[in-house]
Design a protein around this motif. Structure first.
Motif, PDB file in Angstrom:
ATOM      1  N   ASN A 212       0.823  -1.202   0.000  1.00  0.00           N
ATOM      2  CA  ASN A 212       0.000   0.000   0.000  1.00  0.00           C
ATOM      3  C   ASN A 212       0.862   1.259   0.000  1.00  0.00           C
ATOM      4  O   ASN A 212       0.551   2.240  -0.688  1.00  0.00           O
ATOM      5  CB  ASN A 212      -0.950   0.003   1.197  1.00  0.00           C
ATOM      6  CG  ASN A 212      -2.033   1.030   1.043  1.00  0.00           C
ATOM      7  OD1 ASN A 212      -2.893   0.907   0.185  1.00  0.00           O
ATOM      8  ND2 ASN A 212      -1.990   2.062   1.863  1.00  0.00           N
TER       9      ASN A 212
ATOM     10  N   ARG B 218      -9.213  -6.091 -10.024  1.00  0.00           N
ATOM     11  CA  ARG B 218      -9.639  -6.844  -8.838  1.00  0.00           C
ATOM     12  C   ARG B 218      -9.639  -5.948  -7.608  1.00  0.00           C
ATOM     13  O   ARG B 218     -10.524  -6.037  -6.749  1.00  0.00           O
ATOM     14  CB  ARG B 218      -8.742  -8.055  -8.621  1.00  0.00           C
ATOM     15  CG  ARG B 218      -9.026  -9.140  -9.624  1.00  0.00           C
ATOM     16  CD  ARG B 218      -8.145 -10.368  -9.561  1.00  0.00           C
ATOM     17  NE  ARG B 218      -7.586 -10.725  -8.296  1.00  0.00           N
ATOM     18  CZ  ARG B 218      -6.393 -11.341  -8.161  1.00  0.00           C
ATOM     19  NH1 ARG B 218      -5.675 -11.645  -9.221  1.00  0.00           N
ATOM     20  NH2 ARG B 218      -5.938 -11.656  -6.971  1.00  0.00           N
ATOM     21  N   MET B 219      -8.647  -5.091  -7.503  1.00  0.00           N
ATOM     22  CA  MET B 219      -8.578  -4.176  -6.360  1.00  0.00           C
ATOM     23  C   MET B 219      -9.757  -3.205  -6.378  1.00  0.00           C
ATOM     24  O   MET B 219     -10.355  -2.936  -5.325  1.00  0.00           O
ATOM     25  CB  MET B 219      -7.250  -3.417  -6.381  1.00  0.00           C
ATOM     26  CG  MET B 219      -6.048  -4.302  -6.082  1.00  0.00           C
ATOM     27  SD  MET B 219      -4.471  -3.511  -6.452  1.00  0.00           S
ATOM     28  CE  MET B 219      -4.432  -2.223  -5.217  1.00  0.00           C
TER      29      MET B 219
ATOM     30  N   GLU C 162     -12.686  -3.704  -7.652  1.00  0.00           N
ATOM     31  CA  GLU C 162     -13.875  -4.472  -7.269  1.00  0.00           C
ATOM     32  C   GLU C 162     -13.919  -4.730  -5.762  1.00  0.00           C
ATOM     33  O   GLU C 162     -14.985  -4.923  -5.190  1.00  0.00           O
ATOM     34  CB  GLU C 162     -13.920  -5.807  -8.019  1.00  0.00           C
ATOM     35  CG  GLU C 162     -14.195  -5.648  -9.500  1.00  0.00           C
ATOM     36  CD  GLU C 162     -14.065  -6.961 -10.267  1.00  0.00           C
ATOM     37  OE1 GLU C 162     -13.848  -8.029  -9.634  1.00  0.00           O
ATOM     38  OE2 GLU C 162     -14.180  -6.930 -11.492  1.00  0.00           O
ATOM     39  N   ASN C 163     -12.771  -4.737  -5.122  1.00  0.00           N
ATOM     40  CA  ASN C 163     -12.677  -5.065  -3.704  1.00  0.00           C
ATOM     41  C   ASN C 163     -12.733  -3.832  -2.794  1.00  0.00           C
ATOM     42  O   ASN C 163     -12.666  -3.976  -1.572  1.00  0.00           O
ATOM     43  CB  ASN C 163     -11.385  -5.857  -3.445  1.00  0.00           C
ATOM     44  CG  ASN C 163     -11.388  -6.554  -2.110  1.00  0.00           C
ATOM     45  OD1 ASN C 163     -12.392  -7.138  -1.708  1.00  0.00           O
ATOM     46  ND2 ASN C 163     -10.273  -6.485  -1.416  1.00  0.00           N
ATOM     47  N   THR C 164     -12.870  -2.642  -3.354  1.00  0.00           N
ATOM     48  CA  THR C 164     -12.837  -1.443  -2.503  1.00  0.00           C
ATOM     49  C   THR C 164     -13.999  -1.381  -1.518  1.00  0.00           C
ATOM     50  O   THR C 164     -13.908  -0.671  -0.523  1.00  0.00           O
ATOM     51  CB  THR C 164     -12.798  -0.149  -3.343  1.00  0.00           C
ATOM     52  OG1 THR C 164     -13.926  -0.120  -4.225  1.00  0.00           O
ATOM     53  CG2 THR C 164     -11.497  -0.040  -4.125  1.00  0.00           C
ATOM     54  N   ALA C 165     -15.056  -2.115  -1.767  1.00  0.00           N
ATOM     55  CA  ALA C 165     -16.202  -2.100  -0.843  1.00  0.00           C
ATOM     56  C   ALA C 165     -15.790  -2.554   0.557  1.00  0.00           C
ATOM     57  O   ALA C 165     -16.380  -2.105   1.552  1.00  0.00           O
ATOM     58  CB  ALA C 165     -17.334  -2.982  -1.366  1.00  0.00           C
ATOM     59  N   VAL C 166     -14.774  -3.409   0.676  1.00  0.00           N
ATOM     60  CA  VAL C 166     -14.358  -3.868   2.005  1.00  0.00           C
ATOM     61  C   VAL C 166     -13.804  -2.725   2.840  1.00  0.00           C
ATOM     62  O   VAL C 166     -13.762  -2.810   4.062  1.00  0.00           O
ATOM     63  CB  VAL C 166     -13.326  -5.020   1.946  1.00  0.00           C
ATOM     64  CG1 VAL C 166     -13.884  -6.205   1.167  1.00  0.00           C
ATOM     65  CG2 VAL C 166     -12.001  -4.577   1.407  1.00  0.00           C
TER      66      VAL C 166
ATOM     67  N   GLN D  71     -16.296  -1.356   5.419  1.00  0.00           N
ATOM     68  CA  GLN D  71     -16.725  -2.179   6.554  1.00  0.00           C
ATOM     69  C   GLN D  71     -16.212  -1.585   7.843  1.00  0.00           C
ATOM     70  O   GLN D  71     -15.121  -1.060   7.907  1.00  0.00           O
ATOM     71  CB  GLN D  71     -16.214  -3.604   6.377  1.00  0.00           C
ATOM     72  CG  GLN D  71     -16.815  -4.313   5.186  1.00  0.00           C
ATOM     73  CD  GLN D  71     -16.227  -5.705   4.995  1.00  0.00           C
ATOM     74  OE1 GLN D  71     -15.322  -6.114   5.700  1.00  0.00           O
ATOM     75  NE2 GLN D  71     -16.761  -6.417   4.020  1.00  0.00           N
TER      76      GLN D  71
END
Length: 171
Positions: A34, A160-161, A163-167, A170
C-alpha cells in the motif's frame, strides 16, 4: 487538504519493526504494498498537476474536460458527479471555475427545457489539444519500464482491487 506522503520509504523490515506492536497478526506485505502504491499514485498526481497548473487546471479538472470531450452532446451536472465519483456540490464548484476559464458552457437540455447540460467550449477543446501532446509522452515514458504482458497483469490486479474497494467501508 495537502496530500502528504513519505519521500523516503522505509524497507519492509523497518515497517514490520515499527508496527509489530500495533496489531497481533500484522502482515507487513499489505502495508508495504500500500505504501508503494500510494507513493506511485502521489508522484503521478504531483507531476501531472505541475504540468496542468500551467493551464490553471488540476488532474480532476483535466479529467472532467476529457469526460466532456468524450460526450459532445454534453452531460448534466448530476451525470458528471456520478461518473467522477464526487458530490454535486463538488461538481458545481469545478464547473464554476471551468466556466470562468471559458472551458465549459451550460446549455439548455435538448428535451428538458428546465435542465441544462455542460459542454466543452472551443477553448476547452483547444486546451486539451495543447495539453495532450505534453501530457501523454510523460505518461508513456513512465509506463515504458513495464512491458505489455506486465501491463496486462497490472490491469487485471488493479481491476480486482477496484472491485474489492467495498471492504474499505466495513466497520
Amino acid at each position: 487538504m495537502a496530500k502528504l506522503y513519505l519521500q523516503n520509504l522505509p524497507t519492509q523490515e523497518e515497517v514490520h519493526a515499527r508496527v509489530a506492536g500495533l496489531h497481533p497478526d500484522v502482515d507487513v506485505k499489505p502495508l508495504y504494498t500500500n505504501m508503494l502504491f500510494m507513493k506511485v499514485a502521489a508522484e503521478l498526481e504531483t507531476h501531472f498537476d505541475d504540468l496542468l497548473s500551467n493551464y490553471g487546471l488540476s488532474s480532476g479538472r483535466f479529467t472532467l474536460l476529457i469526460l466532456l470531450r468524450n460526450h459532445p452532446e454534453g452531460l448534466k451536472p448530476s451525470e458528471l458527479a456520478l461518473q467522477l465519483g464526487v458530490t454535486q456540490a463538488t461538481i458545481s464548484g469545478l464547473l464554476n471555475n471551468l466556466e470562468k476559464l471559458e472551458l465549459v458552457s451550460r446549455q439548455t437540455h435538448q428535451t428538458d427545457g428546465r435542465a441544462f447540460v455542460i459542454k466543452l467550449t472551443q477553448k476547452g477543446h483547444e486546451i486539451i489539444q495543447d495539453i495532450f501532446p505534453k501530457w501523454y509522452p510523460r505518461l508513456a515514458a513512465f509506463w515504458a519500464v513495464i512491458n505489455g504482458e506486465e501491463k496486462e497483469n497490472i490491469n487485471g490486479l488493479l481491476g480486482r482491487m477496484i472491485e474489492n474497494t467495498a471492504v474499505l467501508n466495513q466497520k
